[in-house]
Design a protein around this motif. Sequence first.
Motif, PDB file in Angstrom:
ATOM      1  N   GLY A 740       0.812  -1.217   0.000  1.00 26.02           N
ATOM      2  CA  GLY A 740       0.000   0.000   0.000  1.00 26.02           C
ATOM      3  C   GLY A 740       0.840   1.259   0.000  1.00 26.02           C
ATOM      4  O   GLY A 740       1.943   1.284   0.560  1.00 26.02           O
ATOM      5  N   VAL A 741       0.318   2.300  -0.650  1.00 24.42           N
ATOM      6  CA  VAL A 741       0.979   3.608  -0.712  1.00 24.42           C
ATOM      7  C   VAL A 741       0.119   4.623   0.031  1.00 24.42           C
ATOM      8  O   VAL A 741      -1.090   4.706  -0.188  1.00 24.42           O
ATOM      9  CB  VAL A 741       1.183   4.071  -2.165  1.00 24.42           C
ATOM     10  CG1 VAL A 741       1.782   5.469  -2.208  1.00 24.42           C
ATOM     11  CG2 VAL A 741       2.080   3.089  -2.917  1.00 24.42           C
ATOM     12  N   VAL A 742       0.750   5.360   0.947  1.00 26.01           N
ATOM     13  CA  VAL A 742       0.063   6.396   1.723  1.00 26.01           C
ATOM     14  C   VAL A 742       0.699   7.741   1.405  1.00 26.01           C
ATOM     15  O   VAL A 742       1.924   7.852   1.300  1.00 26.01           O
ATOM     16  CB  VAL A 742       0.132   6.110   3.234  1.00 26.01           C
ATOM     17  CG1 VAL A 742      -0.452   7.276   4.038  1.00 26.01           C
ATOM     18  CG2 VAL A 742      -0.615   4.827   3.558  1.00 26.01           C
ATOM     19  N   TYR A 743      -0.140   8.753   1.219  1.00 28.06           N
ATOM     20  CA  TYR A 743       0.342  10.093   0.900  1.00 28.06           C
ATOM     21  C   TYR A 743       0.416  10.918   2.182  1.00 28.06           C
ATOM     22  O   TYR A 743      -0.587  11.070   2.897  1.00 28.06           O
ATOM     23  CB  TYR A 743      -0.596  10.772  -0.104  1.00 28.06           C
ATOM     24  CG  TYR A 743      -0.586  10.115  -1.455  1.00 28.06           C
ATOM     25  CD1 TYR A 743       0.173  10.628  -2.504  1.00 28.06           C
ATOM     26  CD2 TYR A 743      -1.337   8.959  -1.700  1.00 28.06           C
ATOM     27  CE1 TYR A 743       0.182  10.028  -3.756  1.00 28.06           C
ATOM     28  CE2 TYR A 743      -1.336   8.345  -2.938  1.00 28.06           C
ATOM     29  CZ  TYR A 743      -0.566   8.892  -3.958  1.00 28.06           C
ATOM     30  OH  TYR A 743      -0.556   8.285  -5.194  1.00 28.06           O
ATOM     31  N   LEU A 744       1.587  11.428   2.479  1.00 33.54           N
ATOM     32  CA  LEU A 744       1.816  12.236   3.671  1.00 33.54           C
ATOM     33  C   LEU A 744       1.963  13.683   3.204  1.00 33.54           C
ATOM     34  O   LEU A 744       2.913  14.022   2.496  1.00 33.54           O
ATOM     35  CB  LEU A 744       3.074  11.775   4.398  1.00 33.54           C
ATOM     36  CG  LEU A 744       3.225  10.244   4.561  1.00 33.54           C
ATOM     37  CD1 LEU A 744       4.583   9.906   5.139  1.00 33.54           C
ATOM     38  CD2 LEU A 744       2.110   9.702   5.428  1.00 33.54           C
ATOM     39  N   LEU A 745       1.016  14.504   3.588  1.00 31.79           N
ATOM     40  CA  LEU A 745       0.985  15.877   3.082  1.00 31.79           C
ATOM     41  C   LEU A 745       1.208  16.861   4.214  1.00 31.79           C
ATOM     42  O   LEU A 745       0.495  16.835   5.223  1.00 31.79           O
ATOM     43  CB  LEU A 745      -0.364  16.151   2.408  1.00 31.79           C
ATOM     44  CG  LEU A 745      -0.429  17.341   1.447  1.00 31.79           C
ATOM     45  CD1 LEU A 745       0.497  17.119   0.266  1.00 31.79           C
ATOM     46  CD2 LEU A 745      -1.859  17.536   0.960  1.00 31.79           C
ATOM     47  N   LEU A 790      -2.660  11.331   4.782  1.00 31.20           N
ATOM     48  CA  LEU A 790      -2.377  11.762   6.151  1.00 31.20           C
ATOM     49  C   LEU A 790      -1.820  13.179   6.095  1.00 31.20           C
ATOM     50  O   LEU A 790      -0.809  13.426   5.450  1.00 31.20           O
ATOM     51  CB  LEU A 790      -1.362  10.832   6.817  1.00 31.20           C
ATOM     52  CG  LEU A 790      -0.865  11.279   8.197  1.00 31.20           C
ATOM     53  CD1 LEU A 790      -2.015  11.273   9.197  1.00 31.20           C
ATOM     54  CD2 LEU A 790       0.260  10.378   8.689  1.00 31.20           C
ATOM     55  N   LYS A 791      -2.507  14.086   6.763  1.00 31.61           N
ATOM     56  CA  LYS A 791      -2.062  15.473   6.808  1.00 31.61           C
ATOM     57  C   LYS A 791      -1.455  15.801   8.160  1.00 31.61           C
ATOM     58  O   LYS A 791      -2.002  15.422   9.187  1.00 31.61           O
ATOM     59  CB  LYS A 791      -3.235  16.434   6.564  1.00 31.61           C
ATOM     60  CG  LYS A 791      -3.723  16.510   5.136  1.00 31.61           C
ATOM     61  CD  LYS A 791      -4.796  17.603   5.026  1.00 31.61           C
ATOM     62  CE  LYS A 791      -5.334  17.710   3.628  1.00 31.61           C
ATOM     63  NZ  LYS A 791      -6.376  18.766   3.538  1.00 31.61           N
ATOM     64  N   VAL A 792      -0.341  16.496   8.129  1.00 31.33           N
ATOM     65  CA  VAL A 792       0.259  17.018   9.346  1.00 31.33           C
ATOM     66  C   VAL A 792       0.530  18.489   9.111  1.00 31.33           C
ATOM     67  O   VAL A 792       1.134  18.868   8.111  1.00 31.33           O
ATOM     68  CB  VAL A 792       1.571  16.283   9.699  1.00 31.33           C
ATOM     69  CG1 VAL A 792       2.206  16.903  10.926  1.00 31.33           C
ATOM     70  CG2 VAL A 792       1.274  14.813   9.951  1.00 31.33           C
ATOM     71  N   GLY A 793       0.075  19.320  10.033  1.00 31.28           N
ATOM     72  CA  GLY A 793       0.229  20.758   9.840  1.00 31.28           C
ATOM     73  C   GLY A 793       1.189  21.382  10.820  1.00 31.28           C
ATOM     74  O   GLY A 793       1.483  20.833  11.887  1.00 31.28           O
TER      75      GLY A 793
END
Length: 798
Positions: A740-745, A790-793
């Motif tokens: 699986g590929v997860v996008y970390l933005l 997955l977003k991290v701000g």
Amino acid sequence: MSAETNPAGPEGETTEKNQLKERKVSWAKLRRVDSLNLEAGRVSGSGTHSSSVSWSTTLSLAFQSIGIVYGDIGTSPLYVYASTFTDGIKNTDDILGVLSLIIYTIVIIPMLKYVFIVLWANDHGNGGAFALYSLLCRYAKVSLTPNQQPEDTELSNYRLERPSNQFRRAQKVKNKLEKSKIAKVMLLLVTITGTSMVIGDGVLTPSISVLSAVSGISSLGQDAVVGISIVILILLFSVQRFGTDKVGFSFAPIVVLWFIFIGGIGLYNLFKYDIGVLRAFNPKYIVDYFRRNGKKGWISLGGVFLCITGSEAMFADLGHFNVRAIQISFSFITFPALLAAYSGQAAYLRKFPEKVGNTFYECIPDPLYWPTFVVAVGAAIIASQAMISGAFSIIAQALSLGCFPRVKVVHTSAKHHGQVYIPEVNYMFMIACVVISAAFRTTEKISHAYGIAVVGDMFITTNLVSLIMLVIWKKSIWQIALFYVAFGCTEALYLSSQLYKLPQGGYLPLVSAIFLTMVMGIWYYVHRQRYIFELNNKVSTEYMKELSSKPHINRVPGIGFLYSELVQGIPPIFPHFIANVPSVHSVVVFVSIKRIPISSVSLEERFLFRHVEPKEYRMFRCVARYGYKDAIEEPEVFESLLVQHLMEFIRQESIMLEADGTTTAEQVAINDSETANMSQASSNRIVPTEQGAGAGAVSRGSSDSIRSQGVAAMSSTFSAPPIQGVNEEIKFVEKAKNMGVVYLLGEAEVVAEPNSSFLKRVVINIIYRFLRKNFRQGDRMMAIPHRRLLKVGMTYEI
């Protein structure tokens, strides 16, 4: 340097090894044996962008261009004479003077300037102010964003040329541009202003074209004319989503029929009333006209200029077609039809000067009145298409270069990448056109505003092309002077006449241009400051090495793509991500989407990779390079391409190290040495916010995706033992992809430093924040599936 595609089998392997040996000198010079510093130009038949197009394709595009490009200039006969003689015709000889002005204005600007000169100043087939700016950015380091890298200049489409010794003047000008911050800012500002003018033109063109055509039924009353016009405008913008290709083929027959009508009617009036008006080809009638009318003659130039509105669409819409197609369609269809139409109307006015208020419809023979009216309405609708399509193209260019807020760009044609549709802009245009039509109500009032936007953009194009002639084409000084004086002075004269109408409505395009220039300028300014901030605060080598000493950080199966605009180093969002989610995937790729100032980047040259040391971390940096015409692939396609090229990088790296004779230990030393030279942070600060509040919060729905993969979290150490053999390493990456590929933005909230000036706080904390919140976010721009996001701000103080 370019290389042919290797044939299969042992001969292909031998060829590949020979090519690698030939590049050893280049690798040694670049001090890095990986693809971020490898020379590009590896495309089979590189530089074939300008490959010849078949005549059948060219003629097909020429036919399409009639329906897209010439609707505006083609419908100008509806209102030119009425807009010129606003107080009626006092002397019938003035008709000859105005006709002579119309003839030579069409010859000088659309024909000579655009068709035979400006069209050749395209950037790999793309026109518009930003295409010209991109050209200048490639030939001189005038971009304000410090992201130029040596490997980009080797791209097949980059075509960097050096001034020869006999043209040292070009080199001197280039050096002055590169050293002057003011020159760089002014160049960008002029480009943005020109773009704003075209956008303003795209709003005014539909309003004036449709209103002028519907005025043929003015007997129903002005309210009915305005109402019908608004309905037509709404329908027009509703069909934009079908794309230029389909719209062009649908509209072209109508515009061809329109040119047949106006040309035929013009010839009929010419021979019936006064063929003597052809004396207007003698420019002495222009001199006589100004002698008789003085200041009034100068003021009337504002009406005469309307005969070439839409000329800039030939350049702005070039990305939808090609140079030859535009040249053929204008020279053999548009130009003759316009000359016949204006000459026929002049002949009619010589006998009936009192009917100048509605010349076009008055001079139509009775049997052809209603067929012409129907075709006129259709052509007016199409006229709007010219500048709408052009506006879409240049906004897409501005967006890719970081000069426009994020909007969705839909590529509507698989054959012609320049054909785009922008939903948000389309609806903004529709609302603006409806408001303008309802507020101004008549073509005479709109014409006061219309000309300023058009001539302003033309004058800016003249300045940019003159600079290109000097720096890039390296023309002699007298050729440049002739170009600038002939066209610049002509446009300056028309601009002065248009400015006289400022109080009567001419203020509208100026206000809109100022507003759009401010929006685009603010967006670019903050975008640049944010990039510089990340560049100055990138992650140190020491931090990366210390990760393995932190026992609470686990590796989970799969691949993680961490997106960042930073193309040099690890972004500062990464430590914040580790602090919030102490788990990372077994393979991590730091992905940077980089826009290059060229129209298109070949897929074979798109991805650049580099190992993040230590290698056993299995972390990579990837720069995905796109031209301003390129569309970012759908997530599934993008990740498949990236992983495929990553595995190829691993394979090629092994061959390179073997051919170069560099040991892994030596390469690690080179990596560490380079990374240690990173820029130090200045007064800019990173302000991480607490988890669960504000910008520091992790997107909840997205974190579930990570947690589902991490429930059976492999409590493996951060650094795994190196896999022996290239094939095993490639299999490891492929297995991770299958997991699986997860996008970390990283979502960075940008705020001004507490000690910033009041103006800076307003620009960043209010205006930029408003634009950012009301336009598309990064995940929507790239269409990332939310179940794998997955977003991290965090907050950046700049």
